[in-house]
Design a protein around this motif. Structure first.
Motif: not given
Length: 196
Positions: A100-113
């Protein structure tokens, strides 16, 4: 032709990853889990097998990554035999190489880590049937009666990865062959461990 195009694409991806790896935007890791497919066309996903291999990801921006994996994938519903007997199948083992070759959208839900919480991705994969073994319900071998003309496939994939920690995540993946020909979804549930 498909193999040559895949090789050029992999070379490009690796080049991009090498360029970006100098600024610590490259992740490598291991992935392992199970495929679930309904190989008989009865709507029941009762065939499963391992889906495991290596992964690499390159951060393209703050919110996007390009990923590539090299996997051993068993019992994915990726290619259809040219001929197979009309019997009730028992044990079936379809052995595939999957890239597989893919494009991912990253989402950070917390700024604690300081790691990404969620990855949502779309991509394509090359799959090649390496071998197979099939039996009927009475454990009679069916291999001599099954004939594959085309052993390669282009797959459409979507995935969702929930990061449990900086290194460990749970990945859910859905795969559908681009040429469906009576083929259906293969679902996978996997653990992802990133190094570094």
């Amino acid at each position: 032709m498909m193999v040559k195009n895949l090789f050029v694409l992999l070379l490009l991806v690796c080049s991009l990853m090498a360029l970006r790896s100098q600024s610590r935007t490259f992740d490598a890791g291991l992935v392992a889990g199970l495929n679930f497919a309904e190989l008989e066309g009865d709507g029941i996903m009762d065939y499963f097998g391992p889906n495991a291999g290596l992964l690499g990801r390159a951060r393209l921006s703050d919110h996007f990554e390009l990923g590539v994996e090299i996997l051993y994938s068993q019992n994915g519903e990726y290619v259809l035999p040219e001929f197979y007997p009309q019997v009730r199948f028992g044990r079936v083992r379809l052995h595939h190489l999957e890239v597989p070759v893919y494009l991912s959208k990253t989402i950070s839900l917390s700024r604690e880590h300081n790691y990404v919480d969620l990855r949502c991705g779309l991509g394509l994969a090359y799959a090649r049937l390496l071998g197979f073994h099939a039996e009927d319900l009475y454990r009679n071998e069916l291999n001599p009666y099954i004939r594959y003309e085309n052993t390669e496939a282009l797959l459409l994939q979507a995935h969702l990865t929930f990061q449990l920690s900086r290194h460990l995540g749970v990945n859910l993946k859905a795969t559908l062959p681009a040429r469906r020909e009576r083929l259906d979804w293969t679902l996978a549930s996997r653990l992802v461990y990133t190094l570094g």
